[in-house]
Design an enzyme around this catalytic site. Structure first.
Site, PDB file in Angstrom:
ATOM      1  N   HIS A  93      64.845  36.163  84.867  1.00  0.00           N
ATOM      2  CA  HIS A  93      65.190  34.744  84.965  1.00  0.00           C
ATOM      3  C   HIS A  93      65.467  34.217  83.558  1.00  0.00           C
ATOM      4  O   HIS A  93      65.423  34.966  82.584  1.00  0.00           O
ATOM      5  CB  HIS A  93      64.120  33.952  85.704  1.00  0.00           C
ATOM      6  CG  HIS A  93      62.743  34.033  85.108  1.00  0.00           C
ATOM      7  ND1 HIS A  93      62.452  33.592  83.838  1.00  0.00           N
ATOM      8  CD2 HIS A  93      61.575  34.521  85.605  1.00  0.00           C
ATOM      9  CE1 HIS A  93      61.175  33.772  83.588  1.00  0.00           C
ATOM     10  NE2 HIS A  93      60.618  34.363  84.638  1.00  0.00           N
ATOM     11  N   HIS A 100      63.254  35.112  80.490  1.00  0.00           N
ATOM     12  CA  HIS A 100      63.493  36.387  79.812  1.00  0.00           C
ATOM     13  C   HIS A 100      64.698  36.277  78.891  1.00  0.00           C
ATOM     14  O   HIS A 100      64.667  36.700  77.733  1.00  0.00           O
ATOM     15  CB  HIS A 100      63.763  37.505  80.830  1.00  0.00           C
ATOM     16  CG  HIS A 100      62.664  37.720  81.828  1.00  0.00           C
ATOM     17  ND1 HIS A 100      62.810  37.396  83.159  1.00  0.00           N
ATOM     18  CD2 HIS A 100      61.419  38.224  81.699  1.00  0.00           C
ATOM     19  CE1 HIS A 100      61.695  37.703  83.813  1.00  0.00           C
ATOM     20  NE2 HIS A 100      60.830  38.198  82.939  1.00  0.00           N
ATOM     21  N   CYS A 152      40.822  44.782  94.383  1.00  0.00           N
ATOM     22  CA  CYS A 152      41.345  44.449  95.710  1.00  0.00           C
ATOM     23  C   CYS A 152      41.688  45.734  96.440  1.00  0.00           C
ATOM     24  O   CYS A 152      42.480  46.541  95.959  1.00  0.00           O
ATOM     25  CB  CYS A 152      42.593  43.566  95.608  1.00  0.00           C
ATOM     26  SG  CYS A 152      43.404  43.343  97.224  1.00  0.00           S
ATOM     27  N   CYS A 191      45.397  45.970  97.468  1.00  0.00           N
ATOM     28  CA  CYS A 191      46.289  46.326  96.368  1.00  0.00           C
ATOM     29  C   CYS A 191      45.951  47.687  95.773  1.00  0.00           C
ATOM     30  O   CYS A 191      46.742  48.274  95.049  1.00  0.00           O
ATOM     31  CB  CYS A 191      46.189  45.293  95.243  1.00  0.00           C
ATOM     32  SG  CYS A 191      46.709  43.636  95.684  1.00  0.00           S
ATOM     33  N   CYS A 229      42.127  37.627  96.288  1.00  0.00           N
ATOM     34  CA  CYS A 229      43.270  38.336  95.734  1.00  0.00           C
ATOM     35  C   CYS A 229      44.528  37.479  95.883  1.00  0.00           C
ATOM     36  O   CYS A 229      44.799  36.958  96.962  1.00  0.00           O
ATOM     37  CB  CYS A 229      43.471  39.659  96.479  1.00  0.00           C
ATOM     38  SG  CYS A 229      45.073  40.400  96.131  1.00  0.00           S
ATOM     39  N   HIS A 283      46.891  39.241  98.580  1.00  0.00           N
ATOM     40  CA  HIS A 283      46.455  39.327  99.966  1.00  0.00           C
ATOM     41  C   HIS A 283      45.653  38.130 100.439  1.00  0.00           C
ATOM     42  O   HIS A 283      45.450  37.933 101.632  1.00  0.00           O
ATOM     43  CB  HIS A 283      45.610  40.596 100.165  1.00  0.00           C
ATOM     44  CG  HIS A 283      46.394  41.861  99.969  1.00  0.00           C
ATOM     45  ND1 HIS A 283      46.571  42.440  98.735  1.00  0.00           N
ATOM     46  CD2 HIS A 283      47.074  42.628 100.850  1.00  0.00           C
ATOM     47  CE1 HIS A 283      47.315  43.530  98.868  1.00  0.00           C
ATOM     48  NE2 HIS A 283      47.649  43.658 100.129  1.00  0.00           N
ATOM     49  N   LYS A 335      56.325  25.360  85.209  1.00  0.00           N
ATOM     50  CA  LYS A 335      56.636  26.654  84.660  1.00  0.00           C
ATOM     51  C   LYS A 335      57.439  27.422  85.700  1.00  0.00           C
ATOM     52  O   LYS A 335      57.151  27.360  86.889  1.00  0.00           O
ATOM     53  CB  LYS A 335      55.336  27.398  84.356  1.00  0.00           C
ATOM     54  CG  LYS A 335      55.554  28.753  83.740  1.00  0.00           C
ATOM     55  CD  LYS A 335      54.243  29.539  83.720  1.00  0.00           C
ATOM     56  CE  LYS A 335      54.555  31.020  83.557  1.00  0.00           C
ATOM     57  NZ  LYS A 335      53.384  31.860  83.797  1.00  0.00           N
ATOM     58  N   LYS A 391      58.612  33.414  89.760  1.00  0.00           N
ATOM     59  CA  LYS A 391      59.410  34.038  90.816  1.00  0.00           C
ATOM     60  C   LYS A 391      58.943  33.558  92.159  1.00  0.00           C
ATOM     61  O   LYS A 391      59.707  33.410  93.094  1.00  0.00           O
ATOM     62  CB  LYS A 391      59.281  35.567  90.774  1.00  0.00           C
ATOM     63  CG  LYS A 391      59.156  36.131  89.388  1.00  0.00           C
ATOM     64  CD  LYS A 391      57.690  36.283  88.998  1.00  0.00           C
ATOM     65  CE  LYS A 391      57.600  36.318  87.458  1.00  0.00           C
ATOM     66  NZ  LYS A 391      56.246  36.595  86.982  1.00  0.00           N
TER      67      LYS A 391
END
Length: 532
Positions: free
Chosen positions: A27, A30, A136, A139, A154, A157, A305, A308
């Site tokens: 994005h 970067h 987790c 994960c 988590c 999840h 901020k 994603k």
RNA sequence: GGGGAGGUAGCUCAGCCGGUCAGAGCAGCGGACUCAUAAUCCGUCGGUCGUGGGUUCGAGCCCCACCCUCCCCA
């Protein structure tokens, strides 16, 4: 930074961006870092310095492993695809001229990483112990306390994590508190801006704890040379890219010539890794520390901020497709003080594009080139001195150069644009269109045309690091290329020498440097709307 | 929970150790000009400096409390 070197060797300047996590979607955050690095390196190149600009991708870790699996390909294939389809194209999108692109899955990196930790282990900086942390099960990985949601859930999840422990290798970070503090006290500019420096110093003063540098629960990583059941924890793998990319562990001579880095550009979220862990690693290895870590701010969209997950991440191409890469580069560095957070909005971007790039800069080029074509058949009159413009140029060049030294990109751009403003003013006041109507004043007209063209020559050189495409067009348009060579080879430390454009240069009107653009459709629209 | 940054004209922001500090750019408005991408140049409107107290001869600038935003640590 006065280099006391007496040799004729051009100074070298080694600058890095963070290596971007390959699984993220690129994005504008970067691209912002990359562009800042690119502008800095282009400026240093135009000082005649030998420059090395490094960027790349961080590719190890469970997340990559898992998404690759979900996509039905090997982690390596997955990374290859992301690098080629997502990350390298961003560099082209924003017109970045990096010298190298390192991937943490390359042999040169993995070899260097193993070599590095081998050295540290032999020197007694590593030991085996038990790591305990929130884990987790979904994960299959440990979480950082900061990653967890309210109530210890988590973030992926939404389920409770459990405290789990595993045998890991630890890095004796605690042993370097004193040395780090001493280093930062002796080098107050080693972390910038000042707020970042203060944060780092106070963090060290709280006392550093040894830290787990390996993982047994992860497969996609660099195996520890002395314990194949473990891979290097991703940060202690990734940070080493700055060294491995310039030869650490594979080309010692090159490494010795290039290291240390002059500037590590980082987002403020990863400051600690770069200003504490990384220098500590280097101290442990007996290597020189980077001269500066510079933490820039966040790009905010609608006051938030970008991320994603919140759909506020804007792809660089969304902006570049409309405004062009020059405008992208210009906008973020001009509008936001480097080191502070800044808000992006399409409205502000449009306003600055029009007022500053098109009307002030682009239009000045149009004014001059049209008049030379119209009044002098495109042939530049002979050089004449001009006190006022020379002085303004001298000041602008010196201000810009000073600003670049402290990474104040905004001020550097402002200095150049201030000069452009002066030149617009000069043209308006000298009224060349009136001089053109009076044969007796042909000499005065020649002088005004020359001085304006010569000023534009300088403006093009000063702005070239930021808006290289437009400046290159202007350069040709001024007939400078044939006489003075490529614009990229024009020195910023010579830019204020008046009278470089020679008499008789062929001036031709080009298409507008920054053409008027269609209004952006639907107010506030596009994909920037903080999507509920 | 602890620490830090910030809340100043419509917008983005400057304002160093308290005393022309109420500023700049953009937008808006008015004028000049016509070489130019309806651009340029000049002038101008505009703010009870987050809220409430306090210190001081005097406070965006210091202190206290509160509200809001963000960051770091736990």
């Amino acid at each position: 930074m006065p280099s006391a070197d007496s040799s004729d060797e051009p100074a070298s300047f080694f600058l890095t961006t963070p290596i971007y996590y390959v699984n993220d979607a690129p994005h504008i955050g970067h691209a912002y870092t990359t562009v800042a690095g690119d502008v800095l390196t282009r400026w240093h190149r135009q000082r005649g310095e030998r420059v090395h600009f490094l960027t790349g991708t961080d590719e190890h870790g469970t997340k990559v492993e898992r998404t690759a699996q979900a996509a039905g390909v090997s982690p390596q294939e997955w990374c290859d695809r992301l690098v080629e389809d997502s990350w390298k194209p961003v560099l082209r999108t924003v017109d970045a001229a990096n010298d190298d692109f390192i991937r943490t899955t390359e042999p040169r990196h993995e070899k260097g990483v193993q070599r590095f930790w081998e050295v540290l282990r032999e020197a007694g900086h590593c030991y085996a112990s038990t790591y305990e942390g929130p884990y987790c099960v979904g994960c299959e990985e440990f979480k950082l306390p900061g990653d967890l949601l309210e109530g210890g859930l988590c973030p992926v999840h939404g389920t409770p994590v459990e405290m789990l422990s595993e045998e890991n290798w630890f890095f004796r970070l605690s042993a370097f508190s004193e040395a780090l503090l001493a280093h930062y006290e002796a080098n107050p500019t080693a972390v910038q801006p000042e707020s970042a420096y203060n944060e780092v110093v106070s963090f060290i003063k709280q006392g550093l704890q040894d830290i787990s540098m390996s993982r047994s629960s992860v497969a996609w990583g660099v195996p520890l040379p002395w314990d194949a059941s473990q891979v290097v924890y991703v940060w202690f793998d990734a940070l080493l890219n700055y060294a491995t990319a310039v030869g650490f562990g594979t080309d010692d001579e090159r490494f010795a010539q290039t290291w240390p880095a002059d500037v590590h550009l980082v987002g403020k979220d990863i400051l600690r890794f770069h200003a504490i862990y990384w220098p500590a690693m280097l101290l442990a290895a007996g290597l020189p520390l980077p001269r500066q870590v510079f933490a820039h701010g966040w790009l905010l969209v609608g006051g938030e901020k970008m991320s994603k997950t919140k759909l506020t991440g804007i792809a660089p191409s969304a902006i570049v497709d409309h405004f062009g890469s020059d405008a992208f580069r210009y906008y973020f560095l001009r509008a936001i003080p480097f080191g502070s957070d800044g808000s992006f909005s399409w409205e502000d971007m449009s306003a600055r594009y029009k007022s500053e790039l098109a009307d002030q800069f682009g239009n000045l080029a149009s004014r001059l080139t049209s008049m030379v074509e119209r009044y002098r058949d495109g042939v530049l009159p002979a050089p004449v001195p001009n006190e006022q413009l020379s002085a303004a140029l001298q000041q602008a060049a010196s201000d810009a150069d000073t600003a670049i030294d402290v990474l104040d990109l905004q001020s550097a751009i402002n200095a150049a644009m201030g000069f452009v403003r002066t030149v617009n003013n000069y043209v308006t006041e000298t009224e060349p269109w009136k001089l053109a109507k009076d044969e007796a004043r042909a000499g005065d007209l020649d002088a005004v045309l020359y001085c304006t063209a010569e000023s534009l020559r300088a403006a093009a050189v000063l702005l070239n690091p930021v808006i290289p495409k437009a400046c290159s067009v202007l350069w040709s348009s001024l007939g400078a290329e044939a006489q003075l060579g490529p614009i990229s080879e024009q020195r910023v430390d010579q830019v204020a020498r008046w009278g470089q454009l020679p008499a008789g240069a062929r001036v031709t009107k080009s298409d507008p440097l920054f053409p008027r653009l269609d209004e952006l459709s639907d107010a506030g629209g596009r994909e920037t709307a903080p999507g509920g």
